[in-house]
Design an enzyme around this catalytic site. Structure first.
Site, short mmCIF file in Angstrom:
data_model
loop_
_atom_site.label_atom_id
_atom_site.label_comp_id
_atom_site.label_asym_id
_atom_site.label_seq_id
_atom_site.Cartn_x
_atom_site.Cartn_y
_atom_site.Cartn_z
N ASN A 71 25.26 35.76 -3.86
CA ASN A 71 25.51 34.79 -4.91
C ASN A 71 25.15 33.41 -4.38
O ASN A 71 25.95 32.75 -3.71
CB ASN A 71 26.98 34.85 -5.34
CG ASN A 71 27.30 36.14 -6.05
OD1 ASN A 71 26.91 36.35 -7.20
ND2 ASN A 71 27.95 37.06 -5.33
N GLU A 72 23.94 33.00 -4.68
CA GLU A 72 23.41 31.74 -4.16
C GLU A 72 23.92 30.57 -5.00
O GLU A 72 24.53 30.78 -6.06
CB GLU A 72 21.87 31.80 -4.20
CG GLU A 72 21.25 32.91 -3.36
CD GLU A 72 21.22 32.60 -1.86
OE1 GLU A 72 22.06 31.81 -1.37
OE2 GLU A 72 20.36 33.18 -1.17
N PRO A 73 23.72 29.33 -4.53
CA PRO A 73 24.13 28.16 -5.32
C PRO A 73 23.64 28.28 -6.76
O PRO A 73 22.51 28.71 -7.02
CB PRO A 73 23.44 27.00 -4.58
CG PRO A 73 23.44 27.47 -3.14
CD PRO A 73 23.18 28.95 -3.21
N SER B 272 25.38 30.16 -8.88
CA SER B 272 26.06 31.36 -9.40
C SER B 272 27.33 30.95 -10.13
O SER B 272 28.05 30.05 -9.70
CB SER B 272 26.43 32.31 -8.26
OG SER B 272 25.29 32.78 -7.60
#
Ligand code: F6R
Length: 269
Positions: free
Chosen positions: A167-169, A171
């Site tokens: 879950n990258e920035p 998300s």
């Protein structure tokens, strides 16, 4: 902001900040053994209750010693894992299970080949699904977690982007299992494993932030100086989608198990 020193001895300093119990151990080995003991105790407790124990598992370098210790407890202290059900956080996409970088292969080598968890109880996102079927597959992964009764304990590492799972920035807090694009920092951190950035996947399937937050316990491990800035930001910063690990502040049973290097940027006040 709540700050409460709660425990201190030679090997462990613990305090609570923004709802996160921060535990700083003398070494990564101590931290890993502590988390592995907790997992073993939970497996035994659930077995005594006649229930299966549902674990959310992570890959990467960080949890390797937890798995090694669980294997030791299984062998030397007769920990049966027959009633353990597992769901891994993520897998690169596309990815063949027998590829060197596959998380299926990683989990087999690091844990599953050495303990007695039934193969039918092991779930890892499938990197071989066709692109057209991914959304349906991801919904089925969520359904399988729910059918299993939800995750009792989720093990996490943290990426330098603040990702948990992949879950990258950007998300969202209620995001579910889905296909995501990996950040450049995450891809460059993985590039060595793939023999260069050009060969590193751009996509992955990951459990969502919402999936992770529904776990009853969350135990995040982080070791080394290179994790210290993102650990401090995750514990002390305000909750924001630009650092997905800050969402963990909203969970009611979350612990960060750190070595002193990973904790070195934290302000223990
Ligand atoms: C792996 C995962 C990632 C890693 C993170 C840290 O399943 O979900 O979030 O936990 O990228 O990786 P390491 O432990 O290799 O530093």
């Amino acid at each position: 902001m709540l700050t409460q020193p709660t425990e201190k001895d030679d090997n462990l300093v613990q305090w609570i900040r923004n709802g996160i119990a921060v535990r700083v151990f003398g070494s990564d080995v101590d931290a890993s053994q502590s988390v592995a003991s907790e997992i073993a105790a939970l497996i035994r407790q659930r077995a005594a209750e006649g229930e299966s124990c549902v674990l959310g598992l992570a890959t990467g370098s960080t949890p390797v010693r937890v798995y090694r210790e669980l294997i030791r407890i299984h062998r030397e202290e007769n920990l049966s894992m027959k009633h353990v059900v597992t769901f891994n956080l993520d897998e690169y996409f596309p990815m063949q299970p027998d590829a060197a970088q596959s998380y299926v292969r990683f989990m087999n080598e690091q844990l599953f080949d050495h303990v007695d968890i039934p193969r039918s109880s092991i779930h890892i996102p499938d990197g071989t699904i066709g692109r057209d079927g991914v959304d349906e597959y991801c919904q089925q992964y969520e359904d399988a977690i729910n059918v299993a009764g939800g995750i009792d304990l989720q093990l996490l590492g943290i990426g330098r982007t603040g990702h948990v799972g992949f879950n990258e920035p950007g998300s969202e807090v209620d995001s579910a299992t889905r296909l995501v694009e990996l950040c450049d920092i995450t891809r460059s951190d993985a590039a060595n494993d793939f023999g260069g950035l050009d060969n590193t996947p751009e996509l992955a399937i990951t459990m969502g932030v919402g999936t992770i937050l529904r776990s009853r316990r969350i135990r995040l491990l982080a070791f080394g100086q290179h994790k210290s800035a993102i650990v401090a930001r995750s514990v002390q910063g305000e909750i924001t989608d630009s650092v997905p690990a800050t969402y963990l502040q909203g969970h009611d049973d979350v612990q960060f198990a750190l070595d002193s290097a990973a904790a070195s940027t934290l302000d223990p006040k």
